[in-house]
Structures are given as C-alpha cells and as structure tokens.
Design an enzyme around this catalytic site. Structure first.
Site, PDB file in Angstrom:
ATOM      1  N   ASP A 161      18.509  43.889  10.224  1.00 40.25           N
ATOM      2  CA  ASP A 161      19.779  44.219   9.570  1.00 40.25           C
ATOM      3  C   ASP A 161      20.556  42.957   9.190  1.00 40.25           C
ATOM      4  O   ASP A 161      21.732  42.800   9.559  1.00 40.25           O
ATOM      5  CB  ASP A 161      20.652  45.091  10.487  1.00 40.25           C
ATOM      6  CG  ASP A 161      19.898  46.267  11.082  1.00 40.25           C
ATOM      7  OD1 ASP A 161      19.017  46.788  10.396  1.00 40.25           O
ATOM      8  OD2 ASP A 161      20.210  46.657  12.223  1.00 40.25           O
ATOM      9  N   ASN A 315      28.857  58.450  11.728  1.00 37.88           N
ATOM     10  CA  ASN A 315      28.482  57.675  12.908  1.00 37.88           C
ATOM     11  C   ASN A 315      29.072  56.285  12.710  1.00 37.88           C
ATOM     12  O   ASN A 315      28.800  55.618  11.702  1.00 37.88           O
ATOM     13  CB  ASN A 315      26.960  57.605  13.031  1.00 37.88           C
ATOM     14  CG  ASN A 315      26.508  56.893  14.295  1.00 37.88           C
ATOM     15  OD1 ASN A 315      27.285  56.668  15.213  1.00 37.88           O
ATOM     16  ND2 ASN A 315      25.225  56.547  14.354  1.00 37.88           N
ATOM     17  N   ALA A 316      29.883  55.831  13.648  1.00 43.36           N
ATOM     18  CA  ALA A 316      30.665  54.601  13.475  1.00 43.36           C
ATOM     19  C   ALA A 316      29.813  53.359  13.752  1.00 43.36           C
ATOM     20  O   ALA A 316      29.990  52.667  14.754  1.00 43.36           O
ATOM     21  CB  ALA A 316      31.898  54.634  14.374  1.00 43.36           C
ATOM     22  N   ASP A 318      27.291  50.094  11.479  1.00 47.26           N
ATOM     23  CA  ASP A 318      26.933  49.402  10.224  1.00 47.26           C
ATOM     24  C   ASP A 318      28.157  49.026   9.372  1.00 47.26           C
ATOM     25  O   ASP A 318      28.242  49.370   8.186  1.00 47.26           O
ATOM     26  CB  ASP A 318      25.968  50.249   9.391  1.00 47.26           C
ATOM     27  CG  ASP A 318      24.645  50.491  10.083  1.00 47.26           C
ATOM     28  OD1 ASP A 318      24.422  49.890  11.148  1.00 47.26           O
ATOM     29  OD2 ASP A 318      23.838  51.289   9.569  1.00 47.26           O
ATOM     30  N   SER A 335      26.288  55.759   9.061  1.00 50.34           N
ATOM     31  CA  SER A 335      24.839  55.902   9.206  1.00 50.34           C
ATOM     32  C   SER A 335      24.501  57.364   9.444  1.00 50.34           C
ATOM     33  O   SER A 335      25.013  57.970  10.398  1.00 50.34           O
ATOM     34  CB  SER A 335      24.339  55.046  10.372  1.00 50.34           C
ATOM     35  OG  SER A 335      22.980  55.318  10.655  1.00 50.34           O
ATOM     36  N   TRP A 336      23.645  57.929   8.573  1.00 53.25           N
ATOM     37  CA  TRP A 336      23.222  59.313   8.693  1.00 53.25           C
ATOM     38  C   TRP A 336      24.475  60.200   8.870  1.00 53.25           C
ATOM     39  O   TRP A 336      25.441  60.047   8.157  1.00 53.25           O
ATOM     40  CB  TRP A 336      22.225  59.490   9.846  1.00 53.25           C
ATOM     41  CG  TRP A 336      20.887  58.846   9.634  1.00 53.25           C
ATOM     42  CD1 TRP A 336      20.636  57.516   9.486  1.00 53.25           C
ATOM     43  CD2 TRP A 336      19.625  59.491   9.534  1.00 53.25           C
ATOM     44  NE1 TRP A 336      19.293  57.284   9.312  1.00 53.25           N
ATOM     45  CE2 TRP A 336      18.638  58.482   9.348  1.00 53.25           C
ATOM     46  CE3 TRP A 336      19.208  60.828   9.598  1.00 53.25           C
ATOM     47  CZ2 TRP A 336      17.293  58.774   9.208  1.00 53.25           C
ATOM     48  CZ3 TRP A 336      17.853  61.123   9.477  1.00 53.25           C
ATOM     49  CH2 TRP A 336      16.909  60.103   9.275  1.00 53.25           C
ATOM     50  N   HIS A 375      23.868  64.938   7.744  1.00 51.10           N
ATOM     51  CA  HIS A 375      22.892  64.218   8.570  1.00 51.10           C
ATOM     52  C   HIS A 375      21.589  63.917   7.826  1.00 51.10           C
ATOM     53  O   HIS A 375      20.495  63.964   8.377  1.00 51.10           O
ATOM     54  CB  HIS A 375      22.588  64.968   9.867  1.00 51.10           C
ATOM     55  CG  HIS A 375      21.994  64.078  10.923  1.00 51.10           C
ATOM     56  ND1 HIS A 375      22.637  62.963  11.406  1.00 51.10           N
ATOM     57  CD2 HIS A 375      20.802  64.122  11.584  1.00 51.10           C
ATOM     58  CE1 HIS A 375      21.886  62.367  12.318  1.00 51.10           C
ATOM     59  NE2 HIS A 375      20.766  63.050  12.438  1.00 51.10           N
ATOM     60  N   SER A 377      19.317  60.980   5.793  1.00 51.84           N
ATOM     61  CA  SER A 377      19.176  59.541   6.010  1.00 51.84           C
ATOM     62  C   SER A 377      19.936  58.755   4.948  1.00 51.84           C
ATOM     63  O   SER A 377      19.717  58.895   3.746  1.00 51.84           O
ATOM     64  CB  SER A 377      17.692  59.134   5.997  1.00 51.84           C
ATOM     65  OG  SER A 377      17.112  59.321   4.721  1.00 51.84           O
ATOM     66  N   GLU A 379      22.172  54.768   5.441  1.00 46.51           N
ATOM     67  CA  GLU A 379      22.805  53.861   6.388  1.00 46.51           C
ATOM     68  C   GLU A 379      22.865  52.454   5.807  1.00 46.51           C
ATOM     69  O   GLU A 379      22.450  52.201   4.675  1.00 46.51           O
ATOM     70  CB  GLU A 379      22.040  53.855   7.712  1.00 46.51           C
ATOM     71  CG  GLU A 379      20.628  53.314   7.644  1.00 46.51           C
ATOM     72  CD  GLU A 379      19.937  53.356   9.001  1.00 46.51           C
ATOM     73  OE1 GLU A 379      20.335  54.153   9.862  1.00 46.51           O
ATOM     74  OE2 GLU A 379      18.984  52.573   9.194  1.00 46.51           O
TER      75      GLU A 379
END
Length: 614
Positions: A161, A315-316, A318, A335-336, A375, A377, A379
């Site tokens: 990443d 989702n907290a 990235d 993310s997702w 949900h 993919s 991200e």
C-alpha cells in the site's frame, strides 16, 4: 583504419553462422534455426524468432549481443553488432552487417585493436539504413526491432500500500505494517522503517506502555497483534508540520483513522489521537467520538439491531489527504463496506470539520460518499489534483489483494474535490456491480521481457512531479505461487480527452516526445493486451500479436484501424466498434536492454489497452 575487402566480411559472417546452432528442443519440433537474432518469445524449449511468417529457433550466436551502440541507431529499431567491422558511417553512427541485417557498432569497439572495415559504398545487397528523421512518413521495410532481454527486475524492498511523498531529491513510500522506504532514482529503494513494534522508530509513542491509545477501540487482531495500515503523509502548510494519517484495525469493519505529527518527513512522528471510527455497537460506541460529533442525534442508524451497518457506512481505513485547487484540505478514505467517503479538514488542526448535513449519500460524521457501497470490493482511495487540466483523479482498487484475487487499479475523475466522480463512460459508481464502473488502469499482466507476470497490482498513490510528469506508485505480486510483493512505478500520460494512461513498462526516466514520432517508429508488429474492465479475477491478460500497418489498418489477431495526430504523441486504435484513445511512447524495457515503441490507450468501455512493438 585498415580497410579490408568486403568479401572477408561475408566469409566471417558465414563462418559465424555455420558453426552455431539453436535449441535442440526447438529443432525436434520441426523448426529451423533463425538467421536473425530478434527474439519474439521465450519458453522452456528456448528462444524463438519469426522469419517468413514461420517460427524458428534463435541461434546460440545471438547470446550476449552488446547493447551499447549508438542510441540513434537503436531508436530506429536496429540491434547492436557483436563484431567491430564498420561497413558504413553516417550521422547516426557506425554501422555493420551481421546475418544480413544492419546493426550498430558497439562503443567498446572504439578502444578495440580489431581491424575495422570501412566501405563508403556498401557492396552487399543489404539496403542502406535511412534515418527516420529524414522523412516522418518513411517506413524502412528492412528495419529490425531490437529484441528485449528477459528481466528479473526488483525494486529492492517490499512495501504494501505505498503512499508517495517527495521531499528534496527523495521519494518516500509509506506503507502498511509501518514499512517505509525511499528512492532517489525511482528504480531502486532503500528501507527506512519496518515492523509493527516498539523497535520501529517511526513513532515516538505509538506503543506507549501507558495506554496504547491508537488501539484502545480496535484492540488486537486475530493473530494477537496490532494492525497499523495504509499511512499517508502530507505537509500541513498552516500547522507547519508533517502529518501522518494512518489506520488501526482488528476486523473487516472495526477500525479507526488516527494521526501523528513530526517536524521532518522521516519522523519520528508523535501519535496524537484517533478521530474516525467504524464497526461500533452499543457496547463499544463509548470508546469513539461519535456522540461528541453528532450530539443527540439517533446513533442507532449506525448499528441497527446492535450490528454495525457496514453496507451503508464505511470501514475507517486507507486515508489520503490532499489540498484542492483553492487550498482547502480534504481526507478521502474507505474500504469495501459502505464505500469511499470524503471529509473536509480544518487546516489549523488537521481534523474533520464535520460541516455537512445528513442526506442522500452524505453523513455528518462520515462525510460524503464518493463511490462503492453494499460491501463490494473497493478500497485504497487516492485523489490526485491536476490543476493544469482542471481535474481531480480518484484511484481505487477492486478485488482481493492476494495474488489470485483479481486486485486491480481503477480510475474516476471530477471537476470538484468532493465529486461527483465519473468514469470515461460518464458513469458514477453509487450502486450496481463494481466491475461496470471505473477505467481499469491495470490488472494482472505480462509483457515482452518479463520472466513472470505481474499479479494483483493495486493500492496505488500518484505524484505530479516537479517536471510535470505524473508517476503512479503501486504494489504488485508475481505469478510465482507466493504472496511476496514489491513496489513499482510507472509514468502516466494524458490522452486527448484528459484521461491518464499508464505506460506498459516501469519508469526509467523516459520523456514523451511532444512533437510525436515518425511512421518508422510507429508502424510494426506489436504484442497487444487488454485490461478488461469486466474481469475481477486471477486471470492474466493474454498477449496477442497485431500489426499497425502503414496504410493505418490493424491486422493480426484483431483487425481494425489506427491513427495519430501528426506533430503530437496522441493516437487512437479501433478494435471492433471500440475506439481507444492514448499516446505513443518510446521507453526502455525493464532489463534496460532495448528502447521500444509502445502505446497505451483507454476505450469508451472502461478498458485499457497496451501495445509493445517487438
């Protein structure tokens, strides 16, 4: 120089060819040995060439051909000679003939004691080489493209990443697991930090024995350790501090975004606090700042039936911070789960303003939704502002990050920092199947000169460098059955429509010609591949052979036509009813053995295509 009769050259070439051979495995299959040294394909049986439309085996004589002859000669598609026998000289350099093909004399011959042959008027039947500078429309029918050498290129480090930041002459990549590296040549990296533990001196207090504050909400991961993922570094002009935004996590939804400050880009960074949380329920919400931000609003919408609503809310993880064209500071993340979100930051604190109201795809706590949800993919968001063209480019990754998980890079753009972000088809990804949205910049692929395919390229960042070049930084795995990964850097180019197209080969310092290329540079046989937008799986893009002909037709595995804008590097190629718009570029292969003509282009269907002349 001593002049010898040209007949001696012919005799020497005959002797070299008479006492060499090609792979026995190739000959067993009924194929003959090639007379040239141009490699089209390599497998377990040996190295293959093509002559008179038939496969043939590359001779042992072709091993270790020099690569240090005149760059002008190589740029015209000719290989370097093994011998030092000069047949002809012009403004491009010194020329020889081997196996009935023109070639360039190696620079090492200048100090050689071997006798050279100088003939002002060649007496062979080989046509005299003609510089493509003489006539932009001329195509040399005897031109031979220098073969590439199989590459085992390694960038020297493993950083997942990678988020890039430049300071001075160093390009830093900060990655997950508290890994950091830097490079000055954009080819080889040096490791700076590694390891999620107190021995890693990136932070002064992240693993403070008093409270482990960054992990207070998320706790430990399933392996009994701590997860520190996907940092992003920015210099805050008002705070006059380097700010590192990073995330801690323990499950696929339970995460927090935190920040740390430093006086120097390399740190050490002092952890300050976490400020965005996800995955909470009624028992854990007290460890977050949710109530402090939204006050007495109903919090049950975030965790109906006491379960976090991850199909709507993010989702907290990235995080990526950037300044817009007007100097406002933003943070994009996600993310997702509920997708990618964006928040405006207060430059004086580096923290969210939480200044928007609840509404359709907006939330006071999480911000404004940009893409994804349900949900699916998606991200690793990264937004590159490009003021010169007036766009913000949003990069994201689809798929699963494992080698066969179909991980890939997608791109959208917008005139505004907070969207709407659309793809080349003009579509915004707010619902529907993710594969239908976003330009596929790259997925799994192999190209001439690579011993192994690149697998699962993704979670990229990008940089608009001081010289105006756009560079994309990403991690990739390999087709070796393992999960080892390394960072890679490619240059990206704007097509006529203002979309960024990625060069096929890793960056070696190439500069695109603003005045374009000659027909002699562009016409020829190419290895060609699609990055299909509808594929999010472990398939490797197939390599096909096509010809860009001087009558502007495309023949071979696919048929169509091609065009270019004279005096520029812009080009198009039509395959079927899809037109792909892009650029031609001359760049080194990854072994740095040959300068090849390549093209990269984007179609109206969100597919990207690459071609490499061979």
């Amino acid at each position: 120089m001593k002049v010898k009769n040209i007949s001696l050259v012919c005799l020497a070439l005959f002797v070299k060819r008479a006492f060499t051979d090609c792979s026995a495995n190739i000959k067993k299959q009924g194929y003959s040995c090639c007379s040239s040294c141009i490699i089209y394909f390599t497998d377990n049986d040996g190295k293959w060439g093509v002559e008179n439309g038939k496969w043939c085996g590359i001779q042992e004589y072709c091993e270790n051909i020099p690569t240090d002859c005149s760059s002008t000669i190589k740029s015209q598609g000719y290989a370097c000679c093994r011998s030092c026998d000069i047949i002809y000289s012009d403004e491009s350099g010194d020329w020889g003939i081997e196996n009935s093909y023109w070639c360039g004399i190696s620079n090492s011959c200048k100090n050689s004691q071997q006798s050279n042959i100088v003939v002002t008027q060649p007496t062979t039947n080989t046509s005299q080489p003609i510089s493509n500078a003489a006539n932009d429309d001329y195509v040399d029918s005897n031109r031979k493209v220098q073969s590439v050498v199989a590459s085992k290129y390694s960038s020297g480090v493993s950083v997942h990443d990678p988020s890039v930041v430049k300071y001075g002459n160093k390009y830093y990549i900060f990655g997950s697991h508290m890994d950091t590296a830097y490079t000055t040549d954009l080819w080889k990296f040096t490791k700076l930090y590694t390891g999620v533990n107190d021995n890693n001196k990136m932070f002064t207090n992240l693993f403070s024995k008093s409270n482990y504050g960054a992990f207070n909400f998320v706790g430990k991961n399933s392996d009994g350790g701590y997860s520190v993922w996907a940092p992003d570094i920015i210099y805050n002009n008002r705070m006059k501090k380097w700010v590192q935004y990073f995330c801690t996590s323990s499950t696929y939804i339970k995460s927090s975004i935190c920040y740390a400050l430093a006086d120097n880009v390399e740190g050490p960074y002092t952890y300050k606090n976490c400020f965005i949380f996800s995955g909470m329920d009624s028992k854990t919400v007290g460890k977050t700042n949710l109530k402090a931000v939204i006050g007495y609003e109903d919090m049950n919408r975030y965790y109906p039936n006491n379960k976090y609503n991850n199909r709507v809310y993010p989702n907290a993880i990235d995080p990526n911070a950037f300044y817009d064209f007007k100097g406002k500071l933003w943070l994009v993340y996600g993310s997702w789960s509920g997708g990618i979100y964006i928040l405006e930051l207060d430059e004086s604190t580096g923290l969210p303003k939480h200044n928007i109201s609840n509404g359709n795809n907006t939330d006071r706590y999480y911000g404004k939704k940009l893409a994804g949800g349900n949900h699916q993919s998606i991200e690793g968001p990264f937004i590159l502002p490009h003021k010169a063209v007036g766009y913000y480019y949003l990069f994201v990754s689809y798929g699963s990050l494992t080698s066969n998980g179909g991980y890939q890079i997608r791109m959208f753009r917008s005139k505004n920092p907070d969207g709407p972000y659309t793809d080349v088809a003009g579509k915004e990804f707010m619902s529907g199947n993710n594969s239908s949205f976003g330009v596929k910049v790259m997925g799994n692929y192999n190209i001439p000169g690579r011993e192994q395919a690149y697998m699962a390229p993704g979670h990229n960042s990008a940089l608009l460098d001081d010289d105006g070049k756009v560079l994309i930084f990403y991690h990739t795995r390999f087709n070796d059955g393992q999960e080892y990964h390394e960072p890679r850097i490619h240059q990206m180019f704007l097509n006529k429509e203002g979309w960024l197209c990625a060069a096929p080969y890793a960056y070696t310092g190439e500069t695109i010609s603003e005045t374009g290329y000659s027909m002699n540079d562009m016409v020829g046989t190419y290895k060609f591949l699609f990055h299909f937008h509808n594929k999010i799986n472990g398939d490797i893009s197939n390599l096909y052979t096509i010809n860009l002909n001087k009558d502007f037709t495309v023949t071979g595995r696919y048929s169509g036509n091609w065009s270019y804008d004279k005096g520029t590097h812009f080009m198009t190629i039509r395959i079927g009813n899809i037109i792909y718009s892009g650029v031609f570029i001359r760049q080194l292969d990854e072994a740095k053995s040959a300068t090849v003509t390549a093209f990269t282009a984007i179609g109206g269907n969100n597919d990207s295509v690459w071609g490499v002349r061979f």
